[in-house]
Write an enzyme that holds these catalytic residues in place. Structure first.
Site, mmCIF file in Angstrom:
data_model
loop_
_atom_site.group_PDB
_atom_site.id
_atom_site.type_symbol
_atom_site.label_atom_id
_atom_site.label_comp_id
_atom_site.label_asym_id
_atom_site.label_seq_id
_atom_site.Cartn_x
_atom_site.Cartn_y
_atom_site.Cartn_z
ATOM 1 N N HIS A 1 46.368 48.840 68.818
ATOM 2 C CA HIS A 1 45.630 47.644 68.410
ATOM 3 C C HIS A 1 46.006 47.234 66.994
ATOM 4 O O HIS A 1 46.171 48.070 66.117
ATOM 5 C CB HIS A 1 44.112 47.894 68.467
ATOM 6 C CG HIS A 1 43.554 47.827 69.836
ATOM 7 N ND1 HIS A 1 43.254 46.654 70.451
ATOM 8 C CD2 HIS A 1 43.269 48.800 70.728
ATOM 9 C CE1 HIS A 1 42.784 46.889 71.661
ATOM 10 N NE2 HIS A 1 42.792 48.195 71.859
ATOM 11 N N ALA B 1 50.122 72.566 71.628
ATOM 12 C CA ALA B 1 48.866 72.099 72.228
ATOM 13 C C ALA B 1 47.958 71.482 71.186
ATOM 14 O O ALA B 1 47.829 71.987 70.065
ATOM 15 C CB ALA B 1 48.160 73.270 72.908
ATOM 16 N N LYS C 1 53.249 68.171 62.445
ATOM 17 C CA LYS C 1 54.261 68.443 61.433
ATOM 18 C C LYS C 1 55.186 69.543 61.936
ATOM 19 O O LYS C 1 54.762 70.437 62.651
ATOM 20 C CB LYS C 1 53.605 68.896 60.134
ATOM 21 C CG LYS C 1 52.792 67.807 59.454
ATOM 22 C CD LYS C 1 52.230 68.315 58.145
ATOM 23 C CE LYS C 1 51.534 67.376 57.318
ATOM 24 N NZ LYS C 1 50.814 66.340 57.433
#
Length: 188
Positions: free
Chosen positions: A116, A163, A183
């Site tokens: 958006h 995960a 990262k």
């Protein structure tokens, strides 16, 4: 028997099913794909593969879409060979998503190709324009459970996304990324 072996063994039957269901066109196959979203077992896997192959931009060989996967705007979805998408994943290809070969997407992951805009202050953010940004996931990538890959990201080959990570920037090839935002923690 592995998934690859099963696919090779039953490929002639799958090809005939693909030709049969192709008469329903892209829209018909998309309707059937949604209708069989939660069908379990080998029958569900085969039918979802056939319907997706007839509705998506491109689908390679031996693509496994498990039950409960939500695929949106598949006309802009490109899947390579030996791709597995596990339950409870959400993939919206409105802006284009290209996934290479040998990619595993663990359960509960999301890949989004839209975002958006919030520049028009006169209207609520949810009514601002939607930006479309292609996502590219190269070959030999493992996406851990609960990962979020956001619009415009390019994931390099032979990478692991741990995960729970949120990927909002490009991922270099041969790396492991982890965290929110993701990262690099090591090279492979």
């Amino acid at each position: 028997m592995t998934g690859r072996e099963s696919f090779k063994k039953y490929h002639p039957i799958i090809a005939v099913l693909g030709m049969f269901f192709s008469v329903f066109g892209r829209k018909g196959n998309l309707f059937l794909l949604k209708g069989f979203r939660h069908t379990s077992g080998k029958v569900g896997l085969v039918l979802r593969y056939v319907f997706l192959k007839n509705a998506a931009e491109f689908v390679g060989e031996n693509v496994s879409v498990q039950p409960g996967v939500y695929l949106l705007n598949v006309q802009n979805l490109h899947l390579g060979n030996n791709v597995s998408i596990h339950p409870m994943c959400y993939i919206d290809a409105k802006g284009g998503i290209k996934i290479g070969n040998e990619v595993s997407i663990a359960h509960g992951s999301s890949i989004l190709s839209t975002n958006h805009d919030w520049t028009d202050r006169r209207v609520p953010i949810k009514y601002n324009t939607v930006q479309l940004e292609k996502v590219i996931i190269e070959d030999d990538v493992w996406i851990g459970c609960g990962v979020r890959i956001l619009a415009g990201v390019h994931v390099g080959s032979r990478s692991v996304i741990a995960a729970g990570s949120v990927v909002n920037k490009d991922v270099e090839p041969n790396t492991v990324v982890v965290g929110v935002p993701a990262k690099m923690v090591k090279t492979i």
